[in-house]
Scaffold this motif. Structure first.
Motif, PDB file in Angstrom:
ATOM      1  N   LYS A 137       0.844  -1.142   0.083  1.00 18.86           N
ATOM      2  CA  LYS A 137       0.152   0.102   0.063  1.00 18.86           C
ATOM      3  C   LYS A 137       0.963   1.315   0.057  1.00 18.86           C
ATOM      4  O   LYS A 137       0.624   2.264  -0.814  1.00 18.86           O
ATOM      5  N   THR A 139       3.995   1.896  -0.741  1.00 17.71           N
ATOM      6  CA  THR A 139       4.597   2.334  -1.887  1.00 17.71           C
ATOM      7  C   THR A 139       3.913   2.581  -2.998  1.00 17.71           C
ATOM      8  O   THR A 139       4.288   3.517  -3.563  1.00 17.71           O
ATOM      9  N   ALA A 140       2.737   1.943  -3.179  1.00 17.60           N
ATOM     10  CA  ALA A 140       1.671   2.440  -4.404  1.00 17.60           C
ATOM     11  C   ALA A 140       1.402   3.848  -4.108  1.00 17.60           C
ATOM     12  O   ALA A 140       1.157   4.785  -5.077  1.00 17.60           O
ATOM     13  N   HIS A 177       3.898   6.351  -4.932  1.00 14.88           N
ATOM     14  CA  HIS A 177       4.317   6.478  -6.430  1.00 14.88           C
ATOM     15  C   HIS A 177       3.283   7.242  -7.036  1.00 14.88           C
ATOM     16  O   HIS A 177       3.242   8.001  -7.864  1.00 14.88           O
ATOM     17  N   PRO A 189      -4.627  -2.634  -2.866  1.00 15.83           N
ATOM     18  CA  PRO A 189      -3.384  -3.730  -3.397  1.00 15.83           C
ATOM     19  C   PRO A 189      -3.622  -4.954  -2.959  1.00 15.83           C
ATOM     20  O   PRO A 189      -3.838  -5.106  -1.788  1.00 15.83           O
ATOM     21  N   ASN A 220      -1.025  -6.780  -7.242  1.00  9.62           N
ATOM     22  CA  ASN A 220       0.284  -6.418  -6.982  1.00  9.62           C
ATOM     23  C   ASN A 220       1.425  -7.294  -7.047  1.00  9.62           C
ATOM     24  O   ASN A 220       0.919  -8.439  -6.565  1.00  9.62           O
ATOM     25  N   GLY A 245      -1.141  -3.780 -10.884  1.00  6.77           N
ATOM     26  CA  GLY A 245      -0.273  -3.025 -10.010  1.00  6.77           C
ATOM     27  C   GLY A 245       1.095  -3.033 -10.462  1.00  6.77           C
ATOM     28  O   GLY A 245       1.679  -2.826 -11.369  1.00  6.77           O
ATOM     29  N   LEU A 246       1.882  -3.116  -9.190  1.00  6.54           N
ATOM     30  CA  LEU A 246       3.416  -2.970  -9.540  1.00  6.54           C
ATOM     31  C   LEU A 246       4.084  -4.413  -9.522  1.00  6.54           C
ATOM     32  O   LEU A 246       3.590  -4.965  -8.509  1.00  6.54           O
ATOM     33  N   TYR A 258      11.987  -1.052  -6.251  1.00  4.74           N
ATOM     34  CA  TYR A 258      10.979  -0.574  -5.294  1.00  4.74           C
ATOM     35  C   TYR A 258      11.550  -0.189  -4.129  1.00  4.74           C
ATOM     36  O   TYR A 258      10.931   0.730  -3.217  1.00  4.74           O
ATOM     37  N   THR A 297      10.844   7.697  -6.177  1.00  7.86           N
ATOM     38  CA  THR A 297       9.934   7.002  -6.914  1.00  7.86           C
ATOM     39  C   THR A 297      10.570   6.753  -8.322  1.00  7.86           C
ATOM     40  O   THR A 297      11.601   7.322  -8.662  1.00  7.86           O
ATOM     41  N   VAL A 314       3.671   2.300 -13.254  1.00  6.49           N
ATOM     42  CA  VAL A 314       3.319   3.591 -12.317  1.00  6.49           C
ATOM     43  C   VAL A 314       2.288   4.353 -13.298  1.00  6.49           C
ATOM     44  O   VAL A 314       1.119   4.502 -12.804  1.00  6.49           O
ATOM     45  N   LEU A 364      -0.742   2.599 -13.923  1.00 10.47           N
ATOM     46  CA  LEU A 364      -1.684   2.382 -12.651  1.00 10.47           C
ATOM     47  C   LEU A 364      -2.273   3.856 -12.676  1.00 10.47           C
ATOM     48  O   LEU A 364      -3.553   3.963 -12.215  1.00 10.47           O
TER      49      LEU A 364
END
Length: 309
Positions: free
Chosen positions: A43, A45-46, A49, A157, A210, A241-242, A248, A257, A281, A284
């Protein structure tokens, strides 16, 4: 379309939602909440970004950490501020608030205190920002539930695993059919009911798969089928997601980022893997379908390096 039965629920109107979302001539920030009651889903990290991506798009951004006891989101910005001071003073920064849990003696006092703290932070950001990005705890807390009621966009995520999927739904182990929604799906449904009663706008719910592996596997295919089926039943949109990439985790210590790596001052050489990660990214951000934001997604790179920097 068949709908999964959810438990009956009666909700009282929440005045804070009405105050934050009432029709008015004054502009109000679009609130993006990153929520999942299971830790380790990526969560923070997303959220980081997305916040920086919006800043890079020229938007004014506020950020709120309601998981401030753990404080990953807050430390990310502290690391970024330190990096700005020594290496790259022009890196864009949001206006950030950390909302700590209350130490009040009783449950009622603690909830009232936390509600007030969160609303002070949001009231400072909502009138003056284009977007507010909120990171919530990986557990069920009053503060997290209250933050969910402000979400215009909710991003969940989800690691590509049936262990994590259990948070959204119970799945038959033989047929992979969805048996019933699980705890977090019911929590989101309740917040939607509260908002509807209070006259708030519907939540746009996005579940992002994710930490996807690049390898094709049976588990990945089964997850894809179950999530697509579940999305029609409990009402979320599905997006990639990522991926699971070393970069990361490495960028956290500098508060950077993938979208910052185009700056020469970072001293980090771009690889094809980094280019592919940066595109994730942007993909997303495009999938969020945010108001007043148009994202042009570049074509995917022809190949990635076998090893990641």
């Amino acid at each position: 379309m068949n709908q999964i039965a959810l438990r009956p629920f009666r909700a009282a109107a929440n005045p804070s939602i009405v105050q934050a979302q009432a029709s008015t001539s004054e502009p109000r920030a679009h609130v993006i909440v990153f929520g999942n009651e299971k830790g380790g889903s990526g969560k923070s990290t997303a959220a980081m970004h997305v916040a920086v991506a919006l800043l890079r798009e020229g938007k004014s951004v506020g950020t709120v950490d309601v998981d401030a006891r753990q404080g990953t989101f807050t430390r990310y910005f502290e690391n970024r501020r330190s990096y700005n001071a020594t290496r790259a003073p022009d890196m864009p920064m949001p206006r950030h608030h950390a909302v700590l849990p209350s130490s009040a003696a009783t449950k009622a006092e603690a909830e009232a205190d936390e509600k007030a703290r969160l609303e002070v932070a949001l009231n400072d950001l909502l009138p003056s920002c284009d977007f507010v990005v909120v990171d919530t705890p990986g557990s069920d807390t009053f503060l997290s539930r209250h933050a969910h009621t402000f979400a215009d966009t909710l991003v969940t995520p989800l690691n590509d695993s049936f262990v994590d999927l259990d948070l959204l739904a119970r799945v038959d182990p033989e047929t992979f059919k969805v048996v019933r929604p699980s705890i977090y799906a019911e929590t989101v449904w309740r917040q939607r009911q509260i908002r509807a009663i209070a006259g708030g706008k519907p939540i746009d719910w996005l579940v992002m798969r994710n930490r996807l592996s690049a390898l094709t596997a049976r588990n990945k295919r089964d997850m894809s089928a179950v999530l697509a089926n579940l999305s029609k039943r409990i009402g979320y949109r599905l997006a990639a997601g990522l991926s699971e990439r070393v970069i990361y985790r490495e960028l956290f210590l500098k508060g950077l980022t993938l979208l910052d790596l185009r700056e020469e001052k970072t001293g980090i050489a771009m690889t094809m893997s980094h280019v592919a990660a940066r595109q994730e990214v942007r993909d997303l951000l495009a999938a969020l379908k945010l108001p007043t934001l148009t994202i042009e997604v570049p074509p995917a790179p022809a190949a990635e390096e076998a090893e990641e920097a």
